[in-house]
Scaffold this motif. Structure first.
Motif, PDB file in Angstrom:
ATOM      1  N   ALA A  32      18.736 -10.847  -8.825  1.00 21.81           N
ATOM      2  CA  ALA A  32      20.093 -11.391  -8.872  1.00 21.81           C
ATOM      3  C   ALA A  32      20.679 -11.578  -7.483  1.00 21.81           C
ATOM      4  CB  ALA A  32      20.992 -10.471  -9.705  1.00 21.81           C
ATOM      5  N   GLU A  33      20.476 -10.601  -6.606  1.00 21.13           N
ATOM      6  CA  GLU A  33      21.146 -10.620  -5.309  1.00 21.13           C
ATOM      7  C   GLU A  33      20.239 -11.020  -4.152  1.00 21.13           C
ATOM      8  OE1 GLU A  33      23.496  -7.245  -4.413  1.00 21.13           O
ATOM      9  OE2 GLU A  33      24.591  -7.306  -6.310  1.00 21.13           O
ATOM     10  N   HIS A  34      18.940 -10.868  -4.325  1.00 19.98           N
ATOM     11  CA  HIS A  34      17.995 -11.200  -3.252  1.00 19.98           C
ATOM     12  C   HIS A  34      16.799 -11.952  -3.833  1.00 19.98           C
ATOM     13  CE1 HIS A  34      20.354  -8.608  -0.632  1.00 19.98           C
ATOM     14  NE2 HIS A  34      20.337  -7.722  -1.605  1.00 19.98           N
ATOM     15  N   PRO A  35      17.053 -13.107  -4.416  1.00 16.42           N
ATOM     16  CA  PRO A  35      15.969 -13.846  -5.081  1.00 16.42           C
ATOM     17  C   PRO A  35      14.873 -14.295  -4.128  1.00 16.42           C
ATOM     18  CG  PRO A  35      17.953 -15.194  -4.903  1.00 16.42           C
ATOM     19  CD  PRO A  35      18.347 -13.811  -4.511  1.00 16.42           C
ATOM     20  N   GLU A  36      15.166 -14.270  -2.839  1.00 18.59           N
ATOM     21  CA  GLU A  36      14.154 -14.679  -1.860  1.00 18.59           C
ATOM     22  C   GLU A  36      13.128 -13.579  -1.598  1.00 18.59           C
ATOM     23  OE1 GLU A  36      16.723 -11.983   0.350  1.00 18.59           O
ATOM     24  OE2 GLU A  36      17.108 -13.532  -1.156  1.00 18.59           O
ATOM     25  N   ALA A  37      13.382 -12.365  -2.070  1.00 22.81           N
ATOM     26  CA  ALA A  37      12.512 -11.230  -1.766  1.00 22.81           C
ATOM     27  C   ALA A  37      11.139 -11.380  -2.417  1.00 22.81           C
ATOM     28  CB  ALA A  37      13.166  -9.935  -2.226  1.00 22.81           C
ATOM     29  N   LEU A  38      10.116 -11.000  -1.672  1.00 22.08           N
ATOM     30  CA  LEU A  38       8.755 -10.911  -2.196  1.00 22.08           C
ATOM     31  C   LEU A  38       8.522  -9.456  -2.594  1.00 22.08           C
ATOM     32  CD1 LEU A  38       6.877 -13.024   0.506  1.00 22.08           C
ATOM     33  CD2 LEU A  38       7.359 -13.704  -1.854  1.00 22.08           C
ATOM     34  N   VAL A  39       8.298  -9.208  -3.873  1.00 22.29           N
ATOM     35  CA  VAL A  39       8.252  -7.839  -4.387  1.00 22.29           C
ATOM     36  C   VAL A  39       6.860  -7.520  -4.923  1.00 22.29           C
ATOM     37  CG1 VAL A  39       9.300  -6.187  -5.985  1.00 22.29           C
ATOM     38  CG2 VAL A  39      10.678  -8.065  -5.050  1.00 22.29           C
ATOM     39  N   ASP A  40       6.361  -6.338  -4.583  1.00 17.78           N
ATOM     40  CA  ASP A  40       5.146  -5.827  -5.209  1.00 17.78           C
ATOM     41  C   ASP A  40       5.267  -4.321  -5.336  1.00 17.78           C
ATOM     42  OD1 ASP A  40       2.840  -4.660  -2.975  1.00 17.78           O
ATOM     43  OD2 ASP A  40       4.637  -5.643  -2.220  1.00 17.78           O
ATOM     44  N   ALA A  41       4.301  -3.686  -6.019  1.00 16.96           N
ATOM     45  CA  ALA A  41       4.422  -2.269  -6.351  1.00 16.96           C
ATOM     46  C   ALA A  41       3.182  -1.482  -5.968  1.00 16.96           C
ATOM     47  CB  ALA A  41       4.686  -2.108  -7.849  1.00 16.96           C
ATOM     48  N   LEU A  42       3.399  -0.225  -5.611  1.00 14.21           N
ATOM     49  CA  LEU A  42       2.342   0.780  -5.498  1.00 14.21           C
ATOM     50  C   LEU A  42       2.684   1.803  -6.575  1.00 14.21           C
ATOM     51  CD1 LEU A  42      -0.147   1.774  -3.901  1.00 14.21           C
ATOM     52  CD2 LEU A  42       1.417   3.090  -2.455  1.00 14.21           C
ATOM     53  N   CYS A  43       1.863   1.879  -7.620  1.00 11.25           N
ATOM     54  CA  CYS A  43       2.322   2.581  -8.819  1.00 11.25           C
ATOM     55  C   CYS A  43       1.172   3.163  -9.629  1.00 11.25           C
ATOM     56  CB  CYS A  43       3.121   1.614  -9.690  1.00 11.25           C
ATOM     57  SG  CYS A  43       2.176   0.165 -10.209  1.00 11.25           S
ATOM     58  N   GLY A  44       1.540   3.923 -10.657  1.00 14.37           N
ATOM     59  CA  GLY A  44       0.542   4.587 -11.481  1.00 14.37           C
ATOM     60  C   GLY A  44      -0.211   3.665 -12.413  1.00 14.37           C
ATOM     61  N   GLY A  45       0.456   2.632 -12.924  1.00 18.43           N
ATOM     62  CA  GLY A  45      -0.175   1.711 -13.872  1.00 18.43           C
ATOM     63  C   GLY A  45      -0.026   0.273 -13.429  1.00 18.43           C
ATOM     64  N   PRO A  46      -0.793  -0.158 -12.432  1.00 17.32           N
ATOM     65  CA  PRO A  46      -0.589  -1.499 -11.866  1.00 17.32           C
ATOM     66  C   PRO A  46      -0.791  -2.632 -12.867  1.00 17.32           C
ATOM     67  CG  PRO A  46      -2.634  -0.517 -11.051  1.00 17.32           C
ATOM     68  CD  PRO A  46      -1.885   0.566 -11.753  1.00 17.32           C
ATOM     69  N   GLU A  47      -1.759  -2.490 -13.760  1.00 14.09           N
ATOM     70  CA  GLU A  47      -1.998  -3.564 -14.729  1.00 14.09           C
ATOM     71  C   GLU A  47      -0.781  -3.765 -15.626  1.00 14.09           C
ATOM     72  OE1 GLU A  47      -3.944  -0.916 -14.349  1.00 14.09           O
ATOM     73  OE2 GLU A  47      -5.797  -1.695 -13.442  1.00 14.09           O
ATOM     74  N   ALA A  48      -0.206  -2.664 -16.092  1.00 16.37           N
ATOM     75  CA  ALA A  48       0.967  -2.755 -16.968  1.00 16.37           C
ATOM     76  C   ALA A  48       2.165  -3.334 -16.229  1.00 16.37           C
ATOM     77  CB  ALA A  48       1.311  -1.376 -17.528  1.00 16.37           C
ATOM     78  N   VAL A  49       2.365  -2.934 -14.980  1.00 17.32           N
ATOM     79  CA  VAL A  49       3.501  -3.433 -14.203  1.00 17.32           C
ATOM     80  C   VAL A  49       3.375  -4.933 -13.962  1.00 17.32           C
ATOM     81  CG1 VAL A  49       4.565  -3.370 -11.904  1.00 17.32           C
ATOM     82  CG2 VAL A  49       4.098  -1.241 -13.126  1.00 17.32           C
ATOM     83  N   THR A  50       2.188  -5.382 -13.614  1.00 20.28           N
ATOM     84  CA  THR A  50       1.989  -6.816 -13.383  1.00 20.28           C
ATOM     85  C   THR A  50       2.179  -7.612 -14.669  1.00 20.28           C
ATOM     86  OG1 THR A  50       0.484  -6.429 -11.529  1.00 20.28           O
ATOM     87  CG2 THR A  50       0.332  -8.558 -12.631  1.00 20.28           C
ATOM     88  N   ALA A  51       1.628  -7.102 -15.768  1.00 19.43           N
ATOM     89  CA  ALA A  51       1.737  -7.824 -17.042  1.00 19.43           C
ATOM     90  C   ALA A  51       3.177  -7.909 -17.517  1.00 19.43           C
ATOM     91  CB  ALA A  51       0.866  -7.137 -18.094  1.00 19.43           C
ATOM     92  N   ARG A  52       3.934  -6.835 -17.358  1.00 18.45           N
ATOM     93  CA  ARG A  52       5.293  -6.802 -17.907  1.00 18.45           C
ATOM     94  C   ARG A  52       6.317  -7.436 -16.983  1.00 18.45           C
ATOM     95  NH1 ARG A  52       7.112  -1.375 -20.509  1.00 18.45           N
ATOM     96  NH2 ARG A  52       5.722  -2.251 -22.078  1.00 18.45           N
ATOM     97  N   TYR A  53       6.179  -7.204 -15.676  1.00 18.92           N
ATOM     98  CA  TYR A  53       7.239  -7.625 -14.756  1.00 18.92           C
ATOM     99  C   TYR A  53       6.837  -8.773 -13.842  1.00 18.92           C
ATOM    100  CZ  TYR A  53       9.063  -3.203 -16.409  1.00 18.92           C
ATOM    101  OH  TYR A  53       9.486  -2.179 -17.212  1.00 18.92           O
ATOM    102  N   GLY A  54       5.578  -9.178 -13.898  1.00 15.98           N
ATOM    103  CA  GLY A  54       5.149 -10.350 -13.150  1.00 15.98           C
ATOM    104  C   GLY A  54       5.108 -10.173 -11.647  1.00 15.98           C
ATOM    105  N   ILE A  55       4.894  -8.934 -11.185  1.00 16.32           N
ATOM    106  CA  ILE A  55       4.785  -8.704  -9.743  1.00 16.32           C
ATOM    107  C   ILE A  55       3.407  -8.126  -9.432  1.00 16.32           C
ATOM    108  CG2 ILE A  55       7.264  -8.358  -9.437  1.00 16.32           C
ATOM    109  CD1 ILE A  55       6.735  -5.337  -9.308  1.00 16.32           C
ATOM    110  N   PRO A  56       2.848  -8.427  -8.260  1.00 21.16           N
ATOM    111  CA  PRO A  56       1.571  -7.816  -7.885  1.00 21.16           C
ATOM    112  C   PRO A  56       1.725  -6.299  -7.794  1.00 21.16           C
ATOM    113  CG  PRO A  56       2.150  -9.631  -6.403  1.00 21.16           C
ATOM    114  CD  PRO A  56       3.368  -9.337  -7.223  1.00 21.16           C
ATOM    115  N   ALA A  57       0.668  -5.575  -8.118  1.00 23.86           N
ATOM    116  CA  ALA A  57       0.751  -4.113  -8.091  1.00 23.86           C
ATOM    117  C   ALA A  57      -0.589  -3.518  -7.681  1.00 23.86           C
ATOM    118  CB  ALA A  57       1.176  -3.573  -9.454  1.00 23.86           C
ATOM    119  N   THR A  58      -0.509  -2.405  -6.975  1.00 24.36           N
ATOM    120  CA  THR A  58      -1.681  -1.688  -6.477  1.00 24.36           C
ATOM    121  C   THR A  58      -1.674  -0.280  -7.051  1.00 24.36           C
ATOM    122  OG1 THR A  58      -1.576  -2.940  -4.404  1.00 24.36           O
ATOM    123  CG2 THR A  58      -2.867  -0.898  -4.382  1.00 24.36           C
ATOM    124  N   ARG A  59      -2.846   0.237  -7.354  1.00 25.46           N
ATOM    125  CA  ARG A  59      -2.954   1.581  -7.909  1.00 25.46           C
ATOM    126  C   ARG A  59      -2.494   2.624  -6.898  1.00 25.46           C
ATOM    127  NH1 ARG A  59      -7.864   1.316  -8.830  1.00 25.46           N
ATOM    128  NH2 ARG A  59      -8.718   2.810  -7.334  1.00 25.46           N
TER     129      ARG A  59
END
Length: 424
Positions: A32-59
């Protein structure tokens, strides 16, 4: 214009709906406030995060067996090597970002069983890498609590000290960090991030009389009960075994909690009340199965929920909620549904007090079905009054979270112009 690179970090996509709801809230803010941001995640379940939220994710962890108990020499060696490899993996990931956000969650507490070399170690690596590499790490709307275990406490304290920005979801979290030696003079307190999520439309709700017999299948999420009959009750359950300091009597605590919950659900069924069993984490499925097996009634059904939005839809259709998990409580409160909290940590008591329901708490370690039923009936008698209270408290929470996101923009994105946020 150079696009800002934002990383999100945590036990996300791992089956805990509260953690994922916190991520969803931060992603909503960024989009909403920073649509230009490039977002990705370092997380416990990268496959689920990418599938649900559409952002790249790393284990999060190099070693895939991180959360399995290591008893053999090979597994122990694998975990040890993984801890070393994760130092470099975490630093490399942090280096690629302009900002890293840890969205909510109880990352500075140990109210549930936790080992220092698990997530506390990972969080310390993140915050240390951020400080060394000049990448601000923001702990946004997090929970904290006093920690007795010295290694865990040390890792949590240093993680907080090394973070560039901190805010908390309640005053006692800030107090806990201050007691651990963290300078909290500039740290603010705001409602939990999940209060910023959209709320499903409330169904039209006829007045319900005191509980009486009712036949037929329970109402499913989304439809209120017919006029003149008591509506469904949502019961949020948890695979609860106590906290870090309760390991010696974990099974005793679990058995008492489960037995008390079964007796309570059985009493509701005897009153003719439809009961919807809800969870907040994949591990809670065993408790649902135990209750369904013990209370063999068509009035008791289990909801399939994959998000806090799903939980809110169920709770919006209920007359009353009884829940133990923190974000189950938030979902009920946010939908304006009166809720009785089965509390296992001070954070739940603080949340209920903040929302005007302080007297409707029951200890999870000592569940007394008779007392729980008594509190439940008292809660239902005040349903209309409490719904109005929750409406007012939710409006206050929404305003406070607007301030949280404004402060976050000022701290992390000082050179950007935020887009005007629309109320959820």
């Amino acid at each position: 214009m150079t696009r800002v690179r934002v990383g999100v970090f945590g036990l996300l996509g791992s089956g805990n709906l509260g953690n994922d709801g916190s991520l969803e809230a931060v992603l909503g803010y960024l989009r909403a406030e920073h649509p230009e941001a490039l977002v990705d995640a370092l997380c416990g379940g990268p496959e689920a995060v990418t599938a649900r939220y559409g952002i790249p994710a790393t284990r999060l962890h190099w070693y895939r067996g991180e959360y399995r108990t290591a008893s053999r020499a090979g597994a122990i060696a694998g975990k040890g090597l993984g801890k070393l490899v994760d130092v470099f993996r975490t630093a490399a990931w942090v280096r690629r970002h302009d900002v890293v956000i840890v969205p909510g969650m109880g990352v500075l507490e140990a109210t549930l069983p936790l080992r220092p070399w698990g997530f506390p170690y990972s969080l310390f690596l993140l915050c240390a890498a951020g400080r060394l590499l000049g990448t601000p790490v923001a702990l946004v709307g997090v929970g904290a609590a006093a920690i007795r275990d010295r290694p865990t406490r040390a890792l949590v304290r240093w993680s907080a000290r090394l973070a560039a920005y901190r805010s908390y979801r309640d005053a006692q979290s800030r107090d806990a960090m201050r007691a651990m030696g963290v300078d909290t003079a500039r740290d603010e307190v705001y409602p939990d991030l999940a209060f910023s999520l959209p709320t499903p439309p409330s169904p039209e709700r006829p007045a319900s009389p005191p509980a009486s017999g009712r036949e037929g299948p329970p109402e499913q999420g989304g439809a209120p009960a017919p006029a003149g009959t008591p509506g469904p009750v949502c019961v949020g359950v948890m695979a609860f075994h106590g906290g870090n300091d309760d390991r010696a009597r974990a099974e005793e605590i679990h058995r008492r909690y489960l037995d008390g919950t079964i007796r309570f659900v059985r009493a509701l069924v005897e009153d003719g009340r439809p009961v919807r069993l809800l969870t907040g984490d994949d591990v809670d499925a065993t408790v649902v199965a135990a209750i369904l097996g013990a209370v063999d009634s068509p009035l008791v059904t289990a909801a399939e929920t994959a998000s806090l939005a799903d939980l809110m839809k169920e709770m919006a259709a209920a007359d009353t909620v009884v829940a133990i998990r923190y974000h189950n409580l938030i979902c009920a409160l946010k939908t304006g549904t009166p809720v009785l909290a089965v509390t296992y940590a001070a954070k739940s008591d603080a949340l209920m007090a903040q929302m005007g329901l302080a007297e409707y708490c029951h200890p999870a370690r000592e569940v007394d079905a008779d007392r729980l039923l008594e509190q439940f009936r008292e809660l239902e008698k005040r349903s209309a009054e409490l719904r109005q209270t929750l409406t007012e408290r939710n409006e206050t929470a929404a305003r406070r979270l607007d301030h949280q996101f404004t402060a976050l923009t000022a701290a992390l994105f000082p050179t950007t112009t935020p887009t005007t946020r629309k109320a959820p």
